[in-house]
Motif scaffolding. Sequence first.
Motif, PDB file in Angstrom:
ATOM      1  N   VAL A 275      30.956  40.312  38.206  1.00 43.92           N
ATOM      2  CA  VAL A 275      32.141  40.543  37.384  1.00 43.92           C
ATOM      3  C   VAL A 275      33.396  40.646  38.245  1.00 43.92           C
ATOM      4  CG1 VAL A 275      33.243  42.222  35.821  1.00 43.92           C
ATOM      5  CG2 VAL A 275      30.840  41.601  35.508  1.00 43.92           C
ATOM      6  N   TYR A 276      33.250  41.068  39.497  1.00 42.55           N
ATOM      7  CA  TYR A 276      34.420  41.289  40.359  1.00 42.55           C
ATOM      8  C   TYR A 276      35.241  40.008  40.507  1.00 42.55           C
ATOM      9  CZ  TYR A 276      37.234  43.227  44.134  1.00 42.55           C
ATOM     10  OH  TYR A 276      38.284  43.678  44.889  1.00 42.55           O
ATOM     11  N   ALA A 277      34.573  38.916  40.862  1.00 38.71           N
ATOM     12  CA  ALA A 277      35.298  37.652  41.043  1.00 38.71           C
ATOM     13  C   ALA A 277      35.862  37.158  39.729  1.00 38.71           C
ATOM     14  CB  ALA A 277      34.381  36.607  41.662  1.00 38.71           C
ATOM     15  N   ASP A 278      35.088  37.296  38.664  1.00 39.37           N
ATOM     16  CA  ASP A 278      35.541  36.796  37.368  1.00 39.37           C
ATOM     17  C   ASP A 278      36.762  37.564  36.871  1.00 39.37           C
ATOM     18  OD1 ASP A 278      34.542  35.104  34.819  1.00 39.37           O
ATOM     19  OD2 ASP A 278      35.287  37.051  34.153  1.00 39.37           O
ATOM     20  N   ALA A 287      43.399  41.154  36.206  1.00 33.55           N
ATOM     21  CA  ALA A 287      43.486  40.687  37.594  1.00 33.55           C
ATOM     22  C   ALA A 287      44.487  41.529  38.375  1.00 33.55           C
ATOM     23  CB  ALA A 287      43.881  39.214  37.625  1.00 33.55           C
ATOM     24  N   GLY A 288      44.056  42.062  39.508  1.00 28.49           N
ATOM     25  CA  GLY A 288      44.908  42.895  40.330  1.00 28.49           C
ATOM     26  C   GLY A 288      45.124  44.297  39.796  1.00 28.49           C
ATOM     27  N   ARG A 289      44.416  44.655  38.733  1.00 31.34           N
ATOM     28  CA  ARG A 289      44.653  45.952  38.096  1.00 31.34           C
ATOM     29  C   ARG A 289      43.378  46.778  37.945  1.00 31.34           C
ATOM     30  NH1 ARG A 289      47.229  43.999  32.635  1.00 31.34           N
ATOM     31  NH2 ARG A 289      47.543  46.226  32.264  1.00 31.34           N
ATOM     32  N   PHE A 290      42.302  46.367  38.627  1.00 23.84           N
ATOM     33  CA  PHE A 290      41.043  47.092  38.469  1.00 23.84           C
ATOM     34  C   PHE A 290      40.439  47.408  39.836  1.00 23.84           C
ATOM     35  CE2 PHE A 290      39.622  42.755  38.967  1.00 23.84           C
ATOM     36  CZ  PHE A 290      38.429  42.851  39.663  1.00 23.84           C
TER      37      PHE A 290
END
Length: 429
Positions: A275-278, A287-290
């Motif tokens: 899930v990280y890449a997705d 994106a960029g917020r987790f």
Amino acid sequence: MGRVRAVRRGLLVAAVLLAGWAGGGGPAGAGADGGRGALTFVTAGDLTDYLGPLVAEWNAERPAEPVTLVELPESADETRAQMLSELRSGSRRFDVLNIDVAWTSEFAAAGLIAPLERGRFGLGAFLPPVVDTATFRGRLYAVPYVTNAGLLYYRQDVLDAAGERPPRTWAELARLARTLAPRHGLGGYAGQFLPYEGLTVNVTEAIGSAGGTVLREGDARVGVDSDAAREALAFLAGGVREGWIPAEALRFKEEESRAAFAEGRLLFLRNWPYVYADAGRPGSKVAGRFGVAPLPGPDGPGRSVLGGSNLAVSARSRHPATAADFLAYLTGERVQRQVLTRGSLPPVRASLYTDPALVAAHPYLPILRESVLAAVPRPKSARYDQVSLAVQAVAQDVLALRASPEEGVRRLTRELAAIPHDGPIASGP
């Protein structure tokens, strides 16, 4: 594109199966002296198309011992069913099998896969918990190939704005999911709660995080009648009752829960490293917020269930010597690096988790390493499929608030006790 790949895969499987019938049930080159010759490598559908190049590299280096790659359906249940059907029929078609870590005990107990020599594969270089998934009754029946552990994904921007840190305990998770998430129009927490293997994983993780177990390691006796199991089920059921686990999460598998997080609808998500890449891709609302953290537990970091797959050799393979070489090739450091860089799958070799270049490209690796080292295997049983179905059925009723945690534990204890977990290993073909 997906349909084209499915048709191509279907034609490839059909061609291999027809070739097996025409050749008397064995792959081309069967009968080579010394257990050496051609192999057929069977796996679930390769979603990232990374296996083909790895097999091609082997074939270029070992033209006298070529490997044919066969991809079965992407569904784990369908893959397992097809593998078992072929092996139980006495077929010699499949030599090397890429199997879910949860199937190792079942396949070994049935005499369908051959025991392996521990000293052949450099297991000391692997993350220790993954090696345990490849054993049954103290013997090595497979070699770990890729691993997996659950991670807690969280909205970094939301926590930062509130001056909060990622939760380390169930109480912190529940508080933030119950109070902070609604203020931002978010669901609180989701995992994989549809009744399938994912629910078994989530429940086993919760029980393990509380210090309990489903089956006792070593003797396969039922261990679920415990305060830990009652606490774990009460935690999950309480989330549904109080609303910080959204009702829709009871219908989530991996992809539905991933999409909910990537679409900005959840504060917290339990899921696998893919899930990280997705979630970081362009188009993702987070994106960029987790960020990611280890799963929480009752009093501190919890324990994930180990995922991933192991490589096994069919007990009827005519070329076990070549098969052992192929297992060593796929689990060597060079290929394991490609498993991560090409396939985005977590490797089993410990050194890769601290490699500066890999950590820069995959920032979750240190946290994943921590989670893998603390993880527990799924229950080891010769009838794992029955164990999983029992866990799913009971957990579904508890999460749907049709049964209390206490009632669920009593029922699960009865159902697990009726399953022959440690049946005799078949004599083999």
